[in-house]
Design an enzyme around this catalytic site. Structure first.
Site, PDB file in Angstrom:
ATOM      1  N   GLY A 452       0.658  -1.077   0.044  1.00 58.23           N
ATOM      2  CA  GLY A 452       0.004  -0.023   0.171  1.00 58.23           C
ATOM      3  C   GLY A 452       0.684   1.145   0.076  1.00 58.23           C
ATOM      4  O   GLY A 452       2.159   1.309   0.307  1.00 58.23           O
ATOM      5  N   GLY A 455      -0.666   9.146   0.889  1.00 53.02           N
ATOM      6  CA  GLY A 455      -0.146  10.461   0.773  1.00 53.02           C
ATOM      7  C   GLY A 455       1.128  10.695   1.777  1.00 53.02           C
ATOM      8  O   GLY A 455       1.981  11.642   1.538  1.00 53.02           O
ATOM      9  N   PHE A 456       1.301   9.897   2.936  1.00 52.59           N
ATOM     10  CA  PHE A 456       2.181  10.349   3.929  1.00 52.59           C
ATOM     11  C   PHE A 456       3.605   9.303   4.024  1.00 52.59           C
ATOM     12  O   PHE A 456       4.146   9.310   5.006  1.00 52.59           O
ATOM     13  CB  PHE A 456       1.630  10.525   5.279  1.00 52.59           C
ATOM     14  CG  PHE A 456       0.617  11.469   5.419  1.00 52.59           C
ATOM     15  CD1 PHE A 456       0.776  12.748   4.545  1.00 52.59           C
ATOM     16  CD2 PHE A 456      -0.410  11.362   6.438  1.00 52.59           C
ATOM     17  CE1 PHE A 456      -0.064  13.757   4.421  1.00 52.59           C
ATOM     18  CE2 PHE A 456      -1.394  12.522   6.367  1.00 52.59           C
ATOM     19  CZ  PHE A 456      -1.377  13.632   5.397  1.00 52.59           C
ATOM     20  N   GLY A 457       3.203   8.098   3.243  1.00 49.40           N
ATOM     21  CA  GLY A 457       4.246   6.981   3.325  1.00 49.40           C
ATOM     22  C   GLY A 457       3.543   5.708   2.701  1.00 49.40           C
ATOM     23  O   GLY A 457       2.779   5.585   2.027  1.00 49.40           O
ATOM     24  N   CYS A 458       4.548   4.687   2.766  1.00 49.33           N
ATOM     25  CA  CYS A 458       4.331   3.595   2.135  1.00 49.33           C
ATOM     26  C   CYS A 458       3.930   2.387   3.263  1.00 49.33           C
ATOM     27  O   CYS A 458       4.377   2.440   4.329  1.00 49.33           O
ATOM     28  CB  CYS A 458       5.301   2.990   1.327  1.00 49.33           C
ATOM     29  SG  CYS A 458       5.601   4.264  -0.062  1.00 49.33           S
ATOM     30  N   VAL A 459       3.372   1.221   2.793  1.00 49.52           N
ATOM     31  CA  VAL A 459       3.144   0.228   3.928  1.00 49.52           C
ATOM     32  C   VAL A 459       3.644  -1.080   3.206  1.00 49.52           C
ATOM     33  O   VAL A 459       3.499  -1.594   2.127  1.00 49.52           O
ATOM     34  CB  VAL A 459       1.290  -0.165   4.060  1.00 49.52           C
ATOM     35  CG1 VAL A 459       1.257  -1.337   5.249  1.00 49.52           C
ATOM     36  CG2 VAL A 459       0.841   1.043   4.728  1.00 49.52           C
ATOM     37  N   ASP A 567     -11.332   9.771   9.565  1.00 52.58           N
ATOM     38  CA  ASP A 567     -11.298   9.594   7.846  1.00 52.58           C
ATOM     39  C   ASP A 567     -11.732   8.095   7.985  1.00 52.58           C
ATOM     40  O   ASP A 567     -10.930   7.095   7.311  1.00 52.58           O
ATOM     41  CB  ASP A 567      -9.663   9.500   7.716  1.00 52.58           C
ATOM     42  CG  ASP A 567      -9.748   9.413   6.426  1.00 52.58           C
ATOM     43  OD1 ASP A 567     -10.420   9.894   5.570  1.00 52.58           O
ATOM     44  OD2 ASP A 567      -8.376   9.079   6.087  1.00 52.58           O
TER      45      ASP A 567
END
EC number: 2.3.2.27
Length: 805
Positions: A452, A455-459, A567
């Site tokens: 995944g 906008g603020f990073g990756c998983v 959210d």
């Protein structure tokens, strides 16, 4: 003789081969290679001027115009010497003209190019050359016309500047002189006039610069020396000013203004040295300037007069001089901060406008001298007030700077305290992983393990301490990413629930969060994929609605501060092995604080963030985040589970279907036949949750939960859901101790990275074993680390299943 002829023939043949190679390179635009071939050919056959003209053509394409002109001149000279074909000479002149035209476009001088074109036509007539000549002459006419217009514009701006100067509107005069310089930068009068404006405005460095430019343009222009000396005198450089006045005497030895300046310089030098000076002292000061005795006598006389004036000067005169010097200093400081102090500039502009109005009134009513004097006194008072106001603004500016520095320092201290508090919080509630462990688990953040990206990073999916986990790597250089890291740790450290994703640990060094891994992805994946959507039965969807509702109720009832997710959407609802749902992504969640004005809890922000299609409309308009904001998002999620449709316009679609009595037309029937009563209840409930006004939305813990719980119990009692209930009662494999094969009560991590029941692993070590029960490899040490995150997850699972039983 024959040997020489053979050598010449061989050289000419080699030269022709070089020319052919150069021409081939030229056609392919390999210009450097072409130049080398033409150069070698010219050395082999100096009598062939085509090598020079061809090399000039290559230089022309390479924008080496000076080299092109050089080769063309050499070709013309050699061609005339050897009586070569006129066409070759004309071609060389034409290429020279082309290069000169390129240079003329930069230097605005077309005369050399025109002469070369005329010579080319004289050698050999060519329509192309004639056309270039016409274009060059037309360009020259345009330049001459532009220069004429520029000169007229420069004269106009200089005259306008003179008019403003006479009206003592020095700022406007300087602006017009500047415009005149742009049109004619070689007129020394304009630089002299603007230098005088700068002197009156107190901009002494700018005045000195303009005076130097005036002298550089015309060393015989006396006013340039006068302006320069006046600036130097005002800046306290008396000896330098004296030398400048002496230079001015060379232009006009009898100029009274220069002589007066010399007297003032001498007086200033005498005062600076602390005493009177004699004629011999003056000659010693001016010895290097080669002045005659008559001038020295005049200067001595001026110094004597200055001494008399000094004795007659009163204390009030000295104070006035000091005040004028202070005023000039303040004006210099004002000019350096024009951009930062617009309000001060507007105030001074109003004062200048009043000056202009008073000047007009003075010209019109010259007979009322007394009245004009009174107005002048009022004007001086206003100027004094404006100076005091300016000083106040400066003090306010300094105060604001100090307050800003203090605020920055306090923010930095708070940030450090917050980081320390966060580090303590992470250490207390979760495992702290190192950066090397995170990099190893993600195979140095391999794209193949990425599951995944936001906008603020990756998983990433990874194996960390023998557990399959989800690793969220936030961008540490982003303020939003750092805020999300702190927010998620803060929220998930305070709350625990079976349907909230479990935070196993964190790495504060790299802003990384480690969660339990849920293999079935997100609810959004199931809703967007037709194959997966069919596996999500209507019973499972009802159960997910109930699970999310219970998780939201838990967050909203949290003590001492309620939590709003902020959210909620299918992409943030993760599904486990048995499609058990868990809320995730608490990066924009907020702890709500009790309002002091009314009995409500809310969070207010000027920049609402989230997914617009799921966001509360009142949150978007007011920036106030409340539990009712999650209720709106929950309603949209319920509508999506009912219909399987995208969120765009989904509320209007369901409302229209209900008004027409045809609700089944929008329900997702690919997962089986929904009970009609459940459909109507859920649709009506979802539409109430998505009311535009928060006051009209129901409370989750009251009416909503009562309806959802009843629907869930009815759905789970159906035969099709019994099998899934049995699957959910099986504990996850990582809850089982590898030694005792029972659910762990006090899990601890050993040196091999595996988690065991504390009593079982201690018994293993006490019995003399120094190897791992799982890998049979030698253990590095016998220290055990409590796995609090896993223990909390086990307790939650046991609590959930004991309640269901």
């Amino acid at each position: 003789m024959e040997a020489e002829d053979d050598e010449r023939a061989e050289a000419e043949a080699e030269a022709r081969r070089e020319k052919e190679a150069g021409n081939a390179a030229y056609r392919k635009l390999y210009l450097e290679t072409a130049v080398r071939h033409y150069t070698r050919g010219a050395l082999l056959d100096p009598r062939d001027i085509s090598f020079l003209t061809n090399r000039a053509a290559a230089y022309l394409l390479m924008s080496k115009y000076k080299e092109c002109v050089r080769d063309c001149d050499e070709a013309v000279e050699k061609g005339r010497e050897l009586r070569a074909d006129n066409k070759l000479v004309a071609r060389a002149l034409a290429r020279k003209a082309s290069a000169l035209l390129k240079l003329a476009a930069c230097a605005a001088d077309y005369d050399p190019a025109i002469r070369a074109l005329q010579q080319s036509l004289a050698e050999h007539y060519s329509e192309e050359t004639l056309a270039k000549l016409g274009e060059a002459e037309e360009a020259r006419k345009e330049i001459e016309e532009r220069e004429r217009l520029d000169q007229e514009a420069a004269d106009h701006h200089r005259d306008r500047g003179n008019d403003f100067f006479k009206q003592k509107r020095y700022q406007e005069a300087a602006m017009h002189y500047t415009e005149a310089m742009k049109k004619n930068p070689k007129d020394p009068r304009v630089f002299s006039n603007r230098a005088q404006c700068h002197i009156y405005l107190g901009a002494l460095p700018e005045g000195l610069e303009d005076a130097d430019k005036c002298i550089a343009l015309d060393p015989t222009f006396l006013k340039g020396y006068l302006r320069k000396a006046k600036v130097q005198l005002l800046m306290g450089n008396y000896e330098i000013a004296l030398a400048t006045y002496v230079e001015g005497l060379k232009c006009d030895p009898n100029n009274l203004e220069v002589l007066d300046g010399l007297r003032r310089c001498a007086a200033c030098i005498k005062r600076a040295n602390g005493g009177d000076s004699r004629a011999e002292d003056l000659r010693e000061i001016l010895g290097d300037l080669h002045l005659n005795d008559d001038l020295c006598n005049k200067l001595q006389k001026s110094m004597d007069e200055a001494a008399v004036l000094k004795k007659e000067a009163s204390d009030e005169r000295l104070k006035r001089i000091e005040s004028e010097r202070l005023a000039r200093t303040l004006e210099d400081l004002y000019l350096s901060q024009v951009q930062q102090r617009k309000e001060t500039e507007e105030s001074l502009s109003r004062v200048q406008q009043e000056f202009e109005q008073l000047k007009i009134q003075q010209d019109e009513v010259t007979v009322e001298l007394q009245r004009v004097n009174e107005q002048n006194e009022n004007l001086l008072g206003q100027l004094s007030d404006s100076r005091e106001h300016f000083e106040w603004l400066l003090s306010e500016h300094d105060q604001l700077l100090r307050e800003r520095d203090n605020a920055v320092r306090e923010v930095e201290e708070l940030r450090q305290k917050r980081g320390q508090m966060l580090s303590v919080l992470v250490t207390a509630m979760h495992c702290e992983f190192s950066s090397s462990e995170v990099e190893s688990a993600t195979e140095n953040f391999s794209n193949s393990l990425k599951i995944g990206e936001g906008g603020f990073g990756c998983v990433y999916k990874g194996i960390l301490r023998n557990m399959t986990v989800a690793i969220k790597v936030l961008r540490p250089d982003s303020l939003q990413g750092q805020s999300q890291f702190e927010q998620e740790v803060s929220i998930l450290s305070r709350v625990r629930h079976p349907h909230l994703v479990t935070l196993l640990g964190a790495c504060s060094e790299s802003s990384t969060l480690v969660y339990e891994f849920l293999p079935n992805g997100s609810l959004e994946d199931f809703l967007m994929c037709s194959d997966k959507r069919q596996t999500l039965t209507w019973q499972a969807r009802i159960r997910i609605i109930a699970e999310i509702c219970s998780a939201l109720i838990f967050l909203h009832k949290n003590k001492p501060h309620p939590v709003v997710h902020g959210d909620l959407k299918p992409a943030n609802i993760l599904l486990g092995v048995n499609l058990v749902s868990k809320l995730s992504d608490f990066g924009i969640s907020r702890l709500l604080i009790q309002s002091s004005t009314n009995n409500t809890t809310l969070y207010r922000t000027m920049h609402p963030v989230g997914t617009p299609l799921y966001m509360d409309p009142e949150f978007l308009s007011t920036g106030e985040l409340t539990p009712q904001s999650d209720v709106y998002s929950f309603g949209i999620v319920v509508l999506r589970l009912l219909t399987g449709k995208p969120p765009v316009g989904i509320k209007n679609i369901v409302e229209d279907a209900m008004e027409k009595g045809d609700l089944n037309s929008v329900i997702d029937t690919s997962v089986g036949e929904w009970p009609h009563l459940h459909i109507e209840q859920l649709a009506y409930l979802a539409l109430r949750c998505t009311e535009l006004s928060r006051r009209c939305r129901p409370d989750l813990s009251g009416e909503v939960w009562a309806i959802v719980e009843a629907i869930r119990d009815a759905a789970l009692s159906s035969p099709s859901s019994s099998r899934s209930a049995q699957d959910q009662n099986s504990p996850p494999s990582y809850f089982i101790c590898p030694i005792s094969q029972d659910i762990m009560d006090d899990p601890h991590i050993a040196a091999d990275g595996f988690t065991y029941e504390a009593e079982a692993i201690r018994s293993w070590l006490c019995n003399g074993h120094d190897t791992s029960p799982m890998t049979n490899l030698l253990l590095e040490h016998e220290e055990l680390i409590p796995n609090r995150a896993l223990r909390s997850a086990i307790q939650e699972w046991l609590q959930q299943h004991s309640m269901s039983l």
